[in-house]
Enzyme design. Structure first.
Site, PDB file in Angstrom:
ATOM      1  N   ASP A  15       0.874  -1.167   0.000  1.00  0.00           N
ATOM      2  CA  ASP A  15       0.000   0.000   0.000  1.00  0.00           C
ATOM      3  C   ASP A  15       0.917   1.225   0.000  1.00  0.00           C
ATOM      4  O   ASP A  15       2.097   1.117   0.348  1.00  0.00           O
ATOM      5  CB  ASP A  15      -0.901  -0.041   1.232  1.00  0.00           C
ATOM      6  CG  ASP A  15      -1.748   1.195   1.372  1.00  0.00           C
ATOM      7  OD1 ASP A  15      -2.367   1.604   0.374  1.00  0.00           O
ATOM      8  OD2 ASP A  15      -1.788   1.765   2.480  1.00  0.00           O
ATOM      9  N   ASP A  17       0.157   5.168   1.036  1.00  0.00           N
ATOM     10  CA  ASP A  17       0.086   6.060   2.200  1.00  0.00           C
ATOM     11  C   ASP A  17      -0.005   5.254   3.491  1.00  0.00           C
ATOM     12  O   ASP A  17      -0.917   4.439   3.658  1.00  0.00           O
ATOM     13  CB  ASP A  17      -1.144   6.967   2.091  1.00  0.00           C
ATOM     14  CG  ASP A  17      -1.117   7.819   0.835  1.00  0.00           C
ATOM     15  OD1 ASP A  17      -0.684   8.976   0.916  1.00  0.00           O
ATOM     16  OD2 ASP A  17      -1.534   7.313  -0.231  1.00  0.00           O
ATOM     17  N   ASP A 174      -1.832  -0.962   5.793  1.00  0.00           N
ATOM     18  CA  ASP A 174      -2.181  -0.459   7.127  1.00  0.00           C
ATOM     19  C   ASP A 174      -3.674  -0.204   7.280  1.00  0.00           C
ATOM     20  O   ASP A 174      -4.095   0.481   8.219  1.00  0.00           O
ATOM     21  CB  ASP A 174      -1.394   0.820   7.440  1.00  0.00           C
ATOM     22  CG  ASP A 174      -1.862   2.011   6.620  1.00  0.00           C
ATOM     23  OD1 ASP A 174      -2.148   1.828   5.419  1.00  0.00           O
ATOM     24  OD2 ASP A 174      -1.946   3.118   7.166  1.00  0.00           O
TER      25      ASP A 174
END
Length: 223
Positions: A15, A17, A174
């Site tokens: 991922d 960001d 996240d």
């Protein structure tokens, strides 16, 4: 730690960001530009960090609440995105120790790539500014396909572009949508505990194969 039931990992997908890059400060600046335009006090990084993974709409909801009209949301989001696009890499950087992880992957000839819900028009300039665009084996944005995470198709496309079977890919993220997408794509999944996780520790209930505290922990899953 991985068990013997895992296939050897031949590709690592990230991922963006909150996993590969710490972009919170630049996104905070964009939110504060909106607040400044309306005569409101700025927010701090501590106030927004747990909301960054929810993008511009999530950050605007944090600052202005649920009572915004459609017109207000459209206007505020335009200010947010215009500012962010113009200042997209002022403070954004790879998370600490992530440079060493990428170097180790490249030295081992293990391709790595990015699968994000960030739209391409923001993703590509950000990566180019940080000189990561030519290093990534694939870059899949939130609008590369007609679907985005938690749908598994963007991850499957990432595996295809890196030339590796999904079952031999590791996906690190996240947000719960990252873990769900990776699981449904048949990949090994890891929660990035250094990212923009919710403060109430909901991630302990996500269906991940593991949870790691530092980017360098990724390397232990490659054997």
């Amino acid at each position: 730690m991985p068990t013997s039931s895992f296939l050897p990992i031949k590709c690592v997908l990230f991922d963006l960001d909150g996993t590969l890059l710490d972009t919170a400060a630049d996104l905070l600046a964009a939110l504060n530009a909106v607040l400044h335009s309306e005569g409101r006090e700025p927010y701090t990084l501590a106030q927004v960090r747990h909301t960054v993974s929810h993008g511009s709409l999530g950050m605007l909801e944090l600052a202005f609440g649920l009572a915004q009209t459609a017109v207000e949301i459209t206007r505020r989001r335009a200010v947010f995105l215009d500012y962010y696009q113009a200042h997209i890499s002022t403070h954004s950087r790879l998370f600490e120790t992530m440079p060493a992880v990428l170097a180790a992957l490249e030295a081992a000839r293990i391709p790595w790539g990015i699968v994000t819900n960030k739209p391409e028009y923001l993703t590509f300039p950000l990566l180019a500014n940080l000189k990561l665009d030519t290093r990534a084996g694939c870059v899949i944005g939130g609008d590369t396909l007609a679907v985005a995470k938690p749908h598994p198709q963007p991850l499957l496309l990432g595996a295809t572009r890196c030339g590796v079977a999904p079952q031999q890919c590791l996906y690190v993220g996240d947000a719960e949508r990252d873990i769900v997408a990776g699981r449904d794509a048949g990949m090994t999944t890891l929660i990035a505990e250094w990212g923009y996780l919710n403060a109430n520790n909901e991630h302990h209930h996500w269906p991940a194969d593991g949870s790691i505290a530092n980017p360098t922990d990724i390397l232990a899953w490659l054997h």
